[in-house]
Design a protein around this motif. Structure first.
Motif, short mmCIF file in Angstrom:
data_model
loop_
_atom_site.label_atom_id
_atom_site.label_comp_id
_atom_site.label_asym_id
_atom_site.label_seq_id
_atom_site.Cartn_x
_atom_site.Cartn_y
_atom_site.Cartn_z
N ALA A 4 0.85 -1.20 0.00
CA ALA A 4 0.00 0.00 0.00
C ALA A 4 0.88 1.24 0.00
O ALA A 4 1.80 1.38 0.80
CB ALA A 4 -0.92 -0.01 1.22
N GLY A 5 0.59 2.16 -0.91
CA GLY A 5 1.37 3.38 -1.00
C GLY A 5 2.67 3.24 -1.74
O GLY A 5 3.46 4.18 -1.78
N GLY A 6 2.92 2.08 -2.32
CA GLY A 6 4.17 1.86 -3.04
C GLY A 6 3.95 1.61 -4.52
O GLY A 6 2.83 1.64 -5.02
N ARG A 7 5.03 1.35 -5.21
CA ARG A 7 4.98 1.12 -6.65
C ARG A 7 4.81 -0.37 -6.92
O ARG A 7 5.46 -1.20 -6.28
CB ARG A 7 6.25 1.64 -7.31
N GLN A 8 3.95 -0.69 -7.88
CA GLN A 8 3.69 -2.08 -8.22
C GLN A 8 3.77 -2.27 -9.73
O GLN A 8 3.63 -1.31 -10.49
CB GLN A 8 2.32 -2.53 -7.72
N THR A 9 3.99 -3.51 -10.11
CA THR A 9 4.05 -3.87 -11.53
C THR A 9 3.17 -5.08 -11.77
O THR A 9 3.33 -6.11 -11.11
CB THR A 9 5.49 -4.19 -11.96
N LEU A 10 2.23 -4.95 -12.69
CA LEU A 10 1.34 -6.05 -13.06
C LEU A 10 1.88 -6.70 -14.34
O LEU A 10 2.20 -6.02 -15.31
CB LEU A 10 -0.08 -5.56 -13.30
N LYS A 11 1.96 -8.02 -14.31
CA LYS A 11 2.35 -8.77 -15.50
C LYS A 11 1.08 -9.30 -16.15
O LYS A 11 0.28 -9.97 -15.49
CB LYS A 11 3.28 -9.91 -15.14
N MET A 12 0.87 -9.01 -17.44
CA MET A 12 -0.33 -9.42 -18.15
C MET A 12 0.07 -10.34 -19.31
O MET A 12 0.96 -10.00 -20.11
CB MET A 12 -1.09 -8.21 -18.68
N GLU A 13 -0.60 -11.49 -19.38
CA GLU A 13 -0.34 -12.47 -20.42
C GLU A 13 -1.64 -12.88 -21.10
O GLU A 13 -2.69 -12.94 -20.45
CB GLU A 13 0.33 -13.72 -19.83
N LEU A 14 -1.57 -13.13 -22.39
CA LEU A 14 -2.74 -13.55 -23.16
C LEU A 14 -2.79 -15.07 -23.23
O LEU A 14 -1.76 -15.73 -23.44
CB LEU A 14 -2.69 -12.97 -24.58
N ARG A 15 -4.00 -15.60 -23.10
CA ARG A 15 -4.21 -17.03 -23.20
C ARG A 15 -5.47 -17.30 -24.00
O ARG A 15 -6.47 -16.60 -23.85
CB ARG A 15 -4.34 -17.65 -21.80
N GLY A 16 -5.40 -18.31 -24.85
CA GLY A 16 -6.57 -18.73 -25.61
C GLY A 16 -6.99 -17.76 -26.70
O GLY A 16 -8.14 -17.80 -27.13
N MET A 17 -6.09 -16.91 -27.18
CA MET A 17 -6.45 -15.98 -28.24
C MET A 17 -6.61 -16.73 -29.56
O MET A 17 -5.84 -17.65 -29.85
CB MET A 17 -5.40 -14.89 -28.39
N PRO A 18 -7.60 -16.35 -30.38
CA PRO A 18 -7.78 -17.03 -31.67
C PRO A 18 -6.64 -16.74 -32.63
O PRO A 18 -5.95 -15.72 -32.51
CB PRO A 18 -9.11 -16.46 -32.17
N ASP A 19 -6.45 -17.65 -33.58
CA ASP A 19 -5.40 -17.46 -34.57
C ASP A 19 -5.72 -16.34 -35.55
O ASP A 19 -4.81 -15.72 -36.11
CB ASP A 19 -5.15 -18.76 -35.34
#
Length: 498
Positions: free
Chosen positions: A79-94
């Motif tokens: 809380a009150g600090g810096r954060q980093t979210l990692k986002m990955e794609l799954r199941g995307m159509p071709d």
């Protein structure tokens, strides 16, 4: 049943009986939402009997995985600090573009919005994206993060997916138990990770429905107790991850149309302040030809004239410029200039040679021509990801400057820092997309289509008393008899308006 060659209806069975098929179905249902019945070998007799078993065919159709955005690395304790979210794609159509645009909006994200790109690797996997934010000074509570995923590629239908998830910003004095109890109560399919000798514990009263994956790596300890006695339970988590379903939204099949399509235009300042240019001339083309100013059928796109202390001279030394004097084009990650004239050019005082492209760099002086000094001198004042800016460093310095942009190219948001002189860094950030010019606000990411009817007063870095003109030289009446020149689109728009 095992060993039976025919069913109760008298139909011949496969080498793998119905009992084997059902066993395979039950054993694989928990591992994947799609059945793997296709992996069971089939015999010619089964293929011949398949039309008589229509009731079994729906179970044999493998369901495509749903598109999901996997979010990991979130720690509510920071809380009150810096954060980093990692986002990955799954199941995307071709059937989507090899590069997807990710647009985020939230009060937690700097400037309220961010734009990044998912890039598909050669192996077919998607490279993850990292989003940084800080909750410093934010009121505790839940914050929404809205996401739009755009697939736009030439020759492919435009597609769009959206999702919205909630990030918890706890009180500074909140305990770990309170933080994770609130977070886990609002999220499903939560994955708790214990890394690097940390300890992850999840406890719940019997009878509660949980869908939690607890993993321990690198000498970590993961303890799952679903029948813990009543009382105080300490929870220790390193990071939390979860999946968000991506919902596809209908997109129009036709590409977006700019309200005023053109490849050359200008910004006209009616009352320029000290050091400002009266004309900012805009060009968007793969190769921009620089040459002599002509009123009738000019050979060049960017036309130059000689300036003296008394003003512009369209004759005199201007006639010592070639109709096609030089060409500026994109080359790799930068831009280059090529001398195609009879009189030559000087780059920082040196003639590069005819038909020998030379890379542009910040501060480079371009003199037209090599045989006569002082006709026109330009300076490379900015090298952007999608174009270059040229300023005059002669008597025409307050008259005009030039934007040479790559057509239908977006620099991305947030825009990466690029080398620029101070007088160029103060100019608005412009781009060319969907056939026309756009203004991009570097703070908010808002894009505004430029057209003659659009007011420019509230756009960032645009001086007052500025208007958009659909011609790069609105102060002159240029006659172009060719029907397929670069201004044919502008002429057609003018005729339709009239």
């Amino acid at each position: 049943m095992p060993g039976t060659q025919t069913c109760e209806g008298g139909h011949a069975q496969t080498e793998a009986s119905s009992y084997d098929l059902l066993t395979a179905l039950r054993s694989n249902r928990a591992a994947s939402p799609a059945t793997v019945l296709d992996a069971v070998p089939s015999s010619p007799q089964a293929q011949a009997a398949e039309p008589s078993h229509n009731y079994a065919r729906p179970h044999q159709r493998a369901q495509a995985p749903r598109p999901q955005l996997h979010i990991s690395g979130f720690d509510p304790r920071a809380a009150g600090g810096r954060q980093t979210l990692k986002m990955e794609l799954r199941g995307m159509p071709d059937a989507c573009a090899p590069q997807l645009t990710l647009q985020l909006q939230s009060d937690l994200i700097p400037n309220g919005a961010a734009r990044q790109h998912f890039v598909r690797a050669v192996s077919g996997e998607w490279r993850p994206v990292f989003v940084e934010f800080s909750s410093r000074g934010k009121e505790h509570g839940q914050y929404q993060i809205s996401i739009e995923l755009l697939s736009q590629h030439p020759g492919m239908a435009a597609r769009k997916w959206v999702c919205t998830f909630v990030i918890l910003v706890p009180r500074l004095d909140a305990t770990l138990t309170e933080i994770h109890r609130i977070f886990l109560s609002t999220h499903k399919n939560v994955r708790v990770m214990a890394d690097d000798a940390s300890i992850a514990r999840v406890s719940a009263q019997g009878g509660d429905s949980l869908d939690i994956d607890v993993t321990a790596r690198n000498a970590g300890i993961a303890h799952l107790d679903l029948n813990a006695p009543a009382g105080k339970v300490d929870l220790g988590f390193s990071t939390i991850a979860w999946d968000e379903d991506l919902i596809e939204i209908d997109m129009p099949q036709a590409a977006a149309v700019h309200p005023h399509t053109t490849r050359a235009a200008s910004l006209v300042n009616a009352a320029p302040e000290a050091g400002a240019q009266r004309q900012i001339r805009l060009f968007a083309m793969e190769e921009c030809v620089i040459g002599r100013f002509e009123l009738v059928d000019p050979e060049s796109d960017l036309m130059l004239t000689h300036y003296t202390e008394n003003g512009q001279e369209t004759n005199g030394l201007t006639r010592r410029l070639s109709g096609r004097h030089a060409i500026i084009r994109r080359s790799g990650l930068g831009f280059e200039i090529e001398d195609v004239s009879r009189y030559g050019i000087l780059l920082d005082g040196v003639w590069p040679g005819k038909h020998k492209p030379t890379a542009l760099r910040l501060g480079m002086r371009i003199e037209f021509s090599a045989s006569i000094k002082g006709i026109v001198t330009l300076s490379v004042s900015a090298i952007m990801p999608h174009g270059v800016i040229l300023h005059r460093v002669d008597h025409g310095a307050n008259a005009e400057c030039f934007y040479l942009l790559a057509p239908d190219t977006h620099p991305g948001y947030p825009v990466k820092s690029f080398p620029a002189a101070p007088h160029a860094a103060a100019l608005p950030l412009l781009l060319h997309r969907d056939g026309g010019f756009w203004h991009l606000d570097q703070l908010t990411g808002k894009e505004t289509a430029l057209a003659p009817a659009v007011s420019l007063d509230k756009l960032s870095r645009v001086p007052r008393h500025t208007r958009f003109a659909s011609d790069p030289y609105p102060e002159h009446w240029i006659i172009r008899t060719g029907a397929d020149d670069m201004y044919s689109t502008v002429a057609a728009n003018a005729m339709s308006t009239a």
